[in-house]
Design a protein around this motif. Structure first.
Motif, short mmCIF file in Angstrom:
data_model
loop_
_atom_site.label_atom_id
_atom_site.label_comp_id
_atom_site.label_asym_id
_atom_site.label_seq_id
_atom_site.Cartn_x
_atom_site.Cartn_y
_atom_site.Cartn_z
N GLU A 106 10.51 9.64 -0.59
CA GLU A 106 9.64 10.29 -1.43
C GLU A 106 9.12 11.52 -1.06
N GLU A 108 6.71 15.24 -1.47
CA GLU A 108 5.89 15.91 -2.42
C GLU A 108 5.97 17.62 -2.12
N GLN A 117 -2.54 18.79 -5.55
CA GLN A 117 -1.27 17.83 -5.32
C GLN A 117 -0.09 18.39 -6.01
N HIS A 120 6.20 14.99 -6.96
CA HIS A 120 7.06 14.29 -6.30
C HIS A 120 8.30 14.15 -6.59
N ALA A 176 7.44 14.11 5.18
CA ALA A 176 7.42 12.89 4.53
C ALA A 176 7.96 11.74 5.40
N TYR A 304 2.80 7.34 0.43
CA TYR A 304 2.52 7.92 -0.90
C TYR A 304 1.79 6.84 -1.64
N ASP A 305 2.36 5.49 -1.38
CA ASP A 305 1.75 4.47 -2.38
C ASP A 305 0.37 4.17 -2.00
N GLN A 307 -1.60 6.52 -0.84
CA GLN A 307 -2.45 7.79 -1.40
C GLN A 307 -2.81 7.53 -3.01
N ARG A 308 -1.75 6.89 -3.83
CA ARG A 308 -1.85 6.75 -5.13
C ARG A 308 -2.97 5.45 -5.17
N SER A 322 -5.04 13.48 1.08
CA SER A 322 -4.26 14.19 1.88
C SER A 322 -4.39 14.32 3.43
N CYS A 325 -3.79 9.70 4.57
CA CYS A 325 -2.80 8.95 4.19
C CYS A 325 -1.49 9.34 5.11
#
Ligand code: ADP
Ligand code: MG
Length: 489
Positions: A106, A108, A117, A120, A176, A304-305, A307-308, A322, A325
C-alpha cells in the motif's frame, strides 16, 4: 503525443542475519577488507554451501508482511557469469522457484501539502527471492581492488509488477517498502551502507494503450533522490526519442549521480546469457506450513493500518500519525506510554515534537541524530508528564520546562516538579492580587475587552503568568480576570 509512464522496480535488501547466506562467516559493515571471509565465500575447491535458515525465515517474514504467498518449495539456481566480484563464477539465486510469490504494497501518493494526507493505492509485486551478494569492486585510476566481505551476504530481491506510473509513485513505493521492512525487522535499509539498492525499469506507451513499450533498466541507484532523478531523466529522454519518431533500444543504463545523466551500459544483444541451472550442492527447501502459519500469526500491524487506527480510534491528527507510524520503535514507545496514561494527543505530541527535536538536536553537535533506542527518556517519563498536565499539577507552559530538565537529567517529572516547586498555583488570593495590578496597569486592554475583543484578555494574563513564573492555573486566572472586569463595569 501523450504517453503513459510504466515503471517496475527491483530492490535488493540486505537481510540482517548474524552470518552469511551459505556459510558461518559473519558480516559487519565497515570491517577491514577481506577479513569477513572463509573458504566457502572464496569458492575454494572442495567447499560446500550450508543454508542459513535465519535468512529464509527473515525473507518469509517480509514476504508475509508484503502479502506474498509463501511457496511450498523453493530452490537454488546458479547464475553463471565471469567477473572478479564472484570467485565461484556464479551467484546462488532463486530463478525458477522463488520463496515468495505475488504480494502487494500500500502506498500513499503525495498530498497537496506536507500536512495533508494523500490518496492510497496498492502496488502489485511479482515475487521476492533470496540470493547472495557478490563482492565489492573499487576502481581507481590505477587499479581495481576487491573486497569479499560483502560476498555471500543474504539479499532479498523484491520485484514489482510494472505497476508504477511516475517518479512520485516510485518514491512513495520505496518509502512505504522501507517502513514495512523496518516493521518486519529484517533490515535497517541504510542506503548509504548499501543495505538497500534499487534498479528502475522504465518504458512509455501511447496514452491508454494496453501494450507495454520497450523498457530500459537503470542500475546503480543508491539513494531515493537518485531513483527520482534517474526516472525523470529517463522519461524525458524516451519522450524526446519517441516524439522524434525514433524507437527505444532495450538496454541497461548506468545512472551517474555526479552528472545527473545516464548512459548505455549494454544493449539486449550484449546481455549475458547466465545459463541458469539448479545448484547441485543445495537441496530444495520445503517450507514447513505450521512454521509459516506461526510467522503469519506473529506479524506486526502494518504501518498504514496502524496509522488508520491511530486516526480513527485515538483521534490523532495526520500531522502526528505521519511522524509516528513510519517508525515501529516510535509507535512502541507511544503505545507503552499510552498504556500508563490514556492521553493519546498529549503523549503523541510530546514524542513527535519535543522528543524528536531533542534527539535530532544531538546531530547539531557533530554526532549523528540519536534514535529512539538511545533515548534517555522512557515511556513512563512521558506518561507521567501527561498525567501531571491533565491533573492540573503543572501548566502546559511549565511542562515544556519540565520536559527539557527531564531530558537532560533523566529524572522523573514528578520529582523535578516537587524539587523545583513548579506546581501550578491555585492560590486565588495571590492570583487575584496580581490580576488587580494587571487591570490597573493596562486600562486600554480592559476597555478593548469590554468592547468585545476577547483576545485583549491575553495582554492582562501575560504579566500575571510572568509574575508566577508560568505557574498560575490558567482556568483560575481566566475566571478571576473576567469576574474582576465585570464587577468593575
Ligand atoms: P527480466 O526477466 O529481464 O529481469 P522481468 O520480467 O523479471 O525481466 O522484469 C524485471 C522488472 O522490470 C520488473 O520489476 C518488471 O515489473 C519490470 N518491467 C517489465 N516490463 C516492463 C516494461 N515494459 N516497462 C517497465 N517496467 C517493466
Ligand atoms: Mg527478472
Amino acid at each position: 503525443m501523450e504517453y503513459d509512464v510504466v515503471i517496475g522496480l527491483e530492490i535488493h535488501v540486505q537481510l540482517k542475519t548474524r552470518t552469511k547466506m551459505f556459510t558461518a562467516a559473519p558480516y559487519a559493515y565497515g570491517a577491514d577488507p577481506n577479513t569477513l571471509i572463509d573458504p566457502v565465500v572464496l569458492g575454494l575447491p572442495g567447499t560446500l554451501p550450508v543454508l542459513n535458515h535465519a535468512a529464509v525465515e527473515a525473507c518469509a517474514k517480509l514476504g508475509l508482511l508484503l502479502a506474498c504467498e509463501i511457496a511450498e518449495v523453493c530452490k537454488w539456481d546458479r547464475k553463471n557469469y565471469f567477473y572478479p566480484d564472484s570467485p565461484k563464477n556464479y551467484q546462488l539465486t532463486q530463478n525458477e522457484q522463488p520463496l515468495c510469490l505475488g504480494g502487494q504494497v500500500e502506498i500513499e501518493l503525495p498530498g497537496t501539502s506536507r500536512n495533508i494526507q494523500g490518496e492510497h493505492r496498492l502496488v502489485k509485486l511479482n515475487r521476492i527471492h533470496l540470493e547472495e551478494d557478490p563482492g565489492k569492486l573499487t576502481h581507481t585510476a590505477f587499479d581495481t581492488t576487491i573486497d569479499f566481505n560483502r560476498a555471500g551476504v543474504p539479499l532479498a530481491e523484491i520485484v514489482t509488477e510494472p505497476d508504477l506510473h511516475s517518479s512520485e509513485e516510485a518514491v512513495a513505493f520505496l518509502n512505504a517498502l522501507i517502513h514495512l521492512i523496518h516493521y518486519a525487522g529484517v533490515s535497517d535499509c541504510d542506503m548509504e551502507k548499501g543495505q538497500l539498492r534499487c534498479d528502475a525499469n522504465v518504458s512509455l506507451k501511447p496514452a491508454g494503450s494496453k501494450t507495454l513499450g520497450t523498457r530500459t533498466e537503470m542500475k546503480n541507484l543508491n539513494s531515493i533522490s537518485n531513483v527520482r532523478a534517474a526516472i525523470e531523466y529517463e522519461i524525458a529522454r524516451q519522450t524526446e526519442l519517441l516524439d522524434a519518431g525514433e524507437s527505444i533500444t532495450q538496454e541497461t543504463r548506468r545512472w551517474s549521480a555526479e552528472n545527473g545523466t545516464s548512459s548505455s551500459l549494454r544493449s539486449k544483444e550484449e546481455a549475458h546469457d547466465y545459463r541458469y541451472f539448479p545448484d547441485p550442492d543445495l537441496m530444495p527447501v520445503r517450507m514447513d506450513r505450521a512454521r509459516v502459519a506461526e510467522l503469519q500469526a506473529a506479524l506486526p500491524e502494518r504501518p498504514y493500518d496502524k496509522q488508520r487506527r491511530y486516526q480513527e480510534t485515538l483521534d490523532l491528527p495526520f500531522t502526528l500519525t505521519s511522524v509516528l507510524c513510519p517508525d515501529p520503535k516510535l509507535c512502541t514507545f507511544f503505545e507503552e506510554a499510552l498504556e500508563l496514561h490514556p492521553a493519546p494527543k498529549v503523549i503523541a505530541n510530546y514524542i513527535a515534537n519535543d522528543l524528536l527535536r531533542e534527539l535530532s538536536a544531538s546531530a547539531a553537535h557533530g554526532e549523528s541524530a540519536l534514535s529512539i533506542s538511545d533515548c534517555p527518556l522512557t515511556p513512563a517519563h512521558i506518561a507521567e508528564l501527561a498525567k501531571l498536565i491533565e491533573n492540573g499539577v503543572i501548566t502546559k507552559q511549565i511542562a515544556k520546562e519540565v520536559f527539557t530538565t527531564m531530558y537532560q537529567s533523566g529524572n522523573m517529572p514528578a520529582v523535578i516538579v516537587e524539587k523545583e516547586g513548579l506546581q501550578q498555583s491555585d492560590n486565588s488570593d495571590e492570583i487575584e492580587a496580581l490580576c488587580r495590578e494587571a487591570i490597573a496597569g493596562n486600562a486600554k486592554a480592559v476597555a478593548q475587552f469590554k468592547e468585545g475583543n476577547a483576545k485583549a484578555l491575553n495582554a492582562l494574563k501575560g504579566p500575571v503568568m510572568k509574575a508566577t513564573k508560568g505557574q498560575a492555573n490558567p482556568a483560575t486566572l481566566d475566571q478571576i480576570l473576567r469576574s474582576l472586569i465585570q464587577s468593575e463595569a
